[in-house]
Scaffold this motif. Structure first.
Motif, PDB file in Angstrom:
ATOM      1  N   VAL A 109      -5.157 -11.764   2.889  1.00 51.60           N
ATOM      2  CA  VAL A 109      -4.068 -12.105   1.980  1.00 51.60           C
ATOM      3  C   VAL A 109      -4.252 -11.458   0.607  1.00 51.60           C
ATOM      4  O   VAL A 109      -3.304 -11.277  -0.136  1.00 51.60           O
ATOM      5  CB  VAL A 109      -3.898 -13.641   1.903  1.00 51.60           C
ATOM      6  CG1 VAL A 109      -4.945 -14.267   1.048  1.00 51.60           C
ATOM      7  CG2 VAL A 109      -2.520 -14.004   1.429  1.00 51.60           C
ATOM      8  N   TYR A 113      -1.927  -8.642  -0.399  1.00 55.26           N
ATOM      9  CA  TYR A 113      -0.577  -9.049  -0.782  1.00 55.26           C
ATOM     10  C   TYR A 113      -0.544  -9.570  -2.209  1.00 55.26           C
ATOM     11  O   TYR A 113       0.425  -9.362  -2.937  1.00 55.26           O
ATOM     12  CB  TYR A 113      -0.046 -10.093   0.195  1.00 55.26           C
ATOM     13  CG  TYR A 113       0.208  -9.508   1.559  1.00 55.26           C
ATOM     14  CD1 TYR A 113       1.321  -8.719   1.779  1.00 55.26           C
ATOM     15  CD2 TYR A 113      -0.682  -9.694   2.590  1.00 55.26           C
ATOM     16  CE1 TYR A 113       1.554  -8.159   3.013  1.00 55.26           C
ATOM     17  CE2 TYR A 113      -0.467  -9.135   3.824  1.00 55.26           C
ATOM     18  CZ  TYR A 113       0.651  -8.362   4.035  1.00 55.26           C
ATOM     19  OH  TYR A 113       0.869  -7.793   5.253  1.00 55.26           O
ATOM     20  N   ALA A 114      -1.611 -10.263  -2.601  1.00 48.84           N
ATOM     21  CA  ALA A 114      -1.684 -10.726  -3.979  1.00 48.84           C
ATOM     22  C   ALA A 114      -1.692  -9.522  -4.911  1.00 48.84           C
ATOM     23  O   ALA A 114      -0.994  -9.487  -5.936  1.00 48.84           O
ATOM     24  CB  ALA A 114      -2.933 -11.579  -4.173  1.00 48.84           C
ATOM     25  N   LEU A 155      -0.441  -6.654  -4.246  1.00 51.94           N
ATOM     26  CA  LEU A 155       0.907  -6.073  -4.167  1.00 51.94           C
ATOM     27  C   LEU A 155       1.825  -6.716  -5.204  1.00 51.94           C
ATOM     28  O   LEU A 155       2.524  -6.028  -5.961  1.00 51.94           O
ATOM     29  CB  LEU A 155       1.459  -6.307  -2.757  1.00 51.94           C
ATOM     30  CG  LEU A 155       2.796  -5.727  -2.318  1.00 51.94           C
ATOM     31  CD1 LEU A 155       2.903  -5.844  -0.809  1.00 51.94           C
ATOM     32  CD2 LEU A 155       3.986  -6.386  -2.924  1.00 51.94           C
TER      33      LEU A 155
END
Lengths: 305, 335
Positions: free
Chosen positions: A279, A282-283, A285
């Motif tokens: 994850v 995505y953080a 991102l």
């Protein structure tokens, strides 16, 4: 210190495979403006095709080349049959159709090869190097180096050859490219073929590391953090960001997760951080989009749709 | 012509209610599933079809609704309170997801929602005290206004009532200034600014409204399944909802319902056909394959969805004019 080094090597190996996938996504986006969710499907299908060829008794080199040829054909076929009729469709419909491709590919592989994880035949010699206190299998080294060499080779081809020039021209300005006699729709097909072939190779390399299963399709999603961090329209950015995210994941898994878990166990009733490394990209991102939406190597303005 | 919308919505709900009575427990289960998917699709259509903000986080938003409702209901709260609480929570999370939309547009925002989906899925897995981790939160049968909701048959009533309310509310919203400003936003933010629309305000309200409805749908889904687990609210669910609104017809009034019915009932239909053809061994991948292929074929041959297909079958005088890549919503809302 040895732990850091060990994690760095593993991260770079995985990161170079991410780079291969992300380069494909950027290539397609530059040339046709399509964001391809099916890149993971190409990786998965590529791994299964390599597996089938290896099982048929082909030499690993021939099997990998064969896989890239098959995937190239599949890529340009998708472009011709599915994406070309949708040239004028809204963005969300185009994204959805690539998701549809992913669903179809997953179902097809499930029907042909079944749901179980398959042990991938040996492609690289067994054994490991231990130097400076770290321990790396030949498989990791070979996969990492092969992915890196191909990434750089691809970038060089894009920059220095005639076909690369035509590709860049078609991507930069469709009308101008048409005016000087470049067959733009052929170039788009070629871009899809090359991108699918690279993804097929990446999928095969991942399968040599982690085994072969339908989960390989999930690798396509990691391409999105990579291309946003690198800059949506920059192939070189995709390469650098791929390596960066590989390292980030590896360090998160090896260093951050245990520390965080200890802290949470002591102060809250959460006792596991789960797959934090999945994850974290995505953080990053979201952070990147808020701070620098054009990415590390993108150009401001031009690519903001 | 809001009365017409109201009449149609109530008639559809009554028809669905009758179907659920006619076909026994399985019928009630399917009608409930279609109603819940319809509510979720109305929510996403508000955001994507009318507001033009592509979101891949719908699956996770439904999850937020299901977990919130489950926790309130398990703690002894009334089902209605749980559903409303889920709506409010959905609205808040949706508005948070929408904040990047104030700076980003189109593709970039769509990718940001992809990240939101991944992060929420991860939180479902690790926030053990609220979500019970990977094993999922068991939701005990709830009571709504004192009436116990023990079966799909009893749950059909609140689902259909909420469906009608949401359906009419969305059509009402699209007739006032705020709804109209969503349409302008979809076409061009620059034009919207030029017309004096407060873009940031309108966008956040669109996310708020859509998230509230998604929360309601999630709560109902949670009550129907009696379980909220991370595997139920993945990106695949988001893709299902996007498929619904595209197949139904983006930015149309009836599209979300038609699309929801299509996407929910299609796998069942394939299942029946497959069983009849003696293919039960590979049925589940075959169902996936047929679903994916149908989505692809639909998008290629009828990108404006079933609504456009149906209106083409109508007599010429009633047909919706002006074929275009994006359906002109002004046209599809009856005057």
């Amino acid at each position: 210190m040895t732990l850091v080094l060990q994690l760095a090597v593993a991260g770079l190996a995985i990161g170079s495979v991410y780079a291969l996938i992300a380069i494909g996504v950027v290539l397609i986006y530059k040339c046709s403006g399509v964001v391809n969710f099916a890149q993971g499907a190409y990786a998965m299908v590529g791994a299964y095709v390599s597996y089938a060829l290896l099982r048929a008794g082909l030499h690993p080199v021939l099997a990998i080349i064969g896989c890239m040829v098959v995937l190239g054909g599949l890529g340009s076929l998708t472009e011709r049959l599915v994406l070309r009729p949708m040239l004028k469709a809204p963005l969300v419909a185009v994204m959805m159709v690539t998701l549809g491709l992913l669903i179809v590919a997953r179902a097809a592989c499930l029907i042909i090869w079944g749901p179980d994880q398959i042990a991938f035949p040996k492609v690289f010699p067994e054994g490991a190097i231990s130097a400076a206190g770290i321990f790396v299998t030949y498989n990791y080294i070979a996969a990492g180096i092969l992915a890196l060499v191909l990434s750089f080779g691809f970038l060089a081809m894009y920059q220095f050859t005639r076909i690369g020039l035509q590709q860049r021209c078609a991507a930069d300005n469709t009308r101008a490219a048409l005016a000087i006699g470049i067959h733009v729709s052929n170039q788009v097909s070629i871009a899809w073929a090359m991108s699918a072939a690279l993804a097929g190779l990446a999928g095969t390399l991942l399968a040599t590391l982690n085994g072969l299963s339908l989960d390989l399709a999930g690798i396509g999603m990691i391409a999105f953090p990579v291309i946003v961090v690198g800059g949506l329209s920059s192939l070189f950015g995709a390469l650098v960001a791929g390596l960066l995210l590989g390292l980030l994941q590896s360090f998160t898994d090896g260093l951050l997760s245990p520390v965080l878990e200890d802290f949470l166990r002591e102060h809250t009733s959460i006792y596991s951080v789960g797959a934090l490394q999945q994850v974290v990209p995505y953080a990053l991102l979201v952070l990147m989009l808020l701070v620098r939406p054009q990415g590390l190597f993108g150009r401001r303005g031009t690519e903001r749709v | 012509m809001n009365t017409r919308h109201l009449v149609i919505a109530v008639a559809v709900a009554l028809l669905m209610g009758a179907l659920s009575l006619a076909f026994g427990r399985f019928g009630a289960y399917m009608v409930n599933a279609v109603a819940i998917a319809g509510i979720g699709a109305l929510s996403l259509n508000l955001l994507i079809g009318y507001g033009g903000q592509i979101s891949f986080a719908q699956g996770a938003l439904l999850g937020v609704g299901a977990y919130t409702a489950g926790n309130i209901s398990n703690a002894g709260g009334d089902g209605l309170l749980a559903i409303l609480g889920a709506g409010v929570m959905g609205a808040i999370i949706s508005a948070l997801i929408g904040i990047p939309a104030l700076r980003l547009r189109g593709l970039y925002f769509a990718i940001a929602t992809l990240a939101a989906q991944a992060i929420l899925e991860y939180l479902f897995k690790i926030l053990d005290p609220i979500t019970n981790g990977v094993s999922g939160l068991v939701i005990r049968p709830t009571t709504i206004l004192g009436i116990p909701m023990t079966s799909d048959r009893s749950l059909v009533v609140p689902s259909l009532v909420i469906l009608v309310i949401v359906w009419v509310a969305v059509s009402r919203l699209m007739r006032i200034d705020l709804g109209r400003s969503f349409l302008v936003l979809r076409e061009s933010e620059i034009v919207a600014k030029g017309m004096g629309i407060d873009v940031a305000h309108a966008k956040i309200l669109a996310f708020f409204a859509s998230g509230f409805i998604a929360g309601l749908a999630g709560a109902l889904a949670g009550f129907a399944n009696r379980l909220a687990s991370p595997e139920a609210f993945t990106l695949d669910l988001s893709a299902d909802y996007i498929a619904m609104i595209i197949i139904g017809g983006l930015g149309t009034w009836t599209g979300p319902l038609i699309g929801a019915a299509f996407v929910v009932l299609l796998p069942e239909a394939i299942q029946r056909v497959g069983e009849a053809a003696g293919l039960s061994d590979i049925l589940s991948p075959l169902r996936e394959l047929a679903f994916g292929l149908l989505i692809i074929l639909f998008l290629i041959f009828e990108p404006r969805g079933l609504t456009a297909l149906l209106s083409r079958l109508k007599p010429r005088s009633l047909a919706v004019p002006a074929p275009g890549a994006v359906p002109a919503t002004g046209e599809s809302l009856p005057p």
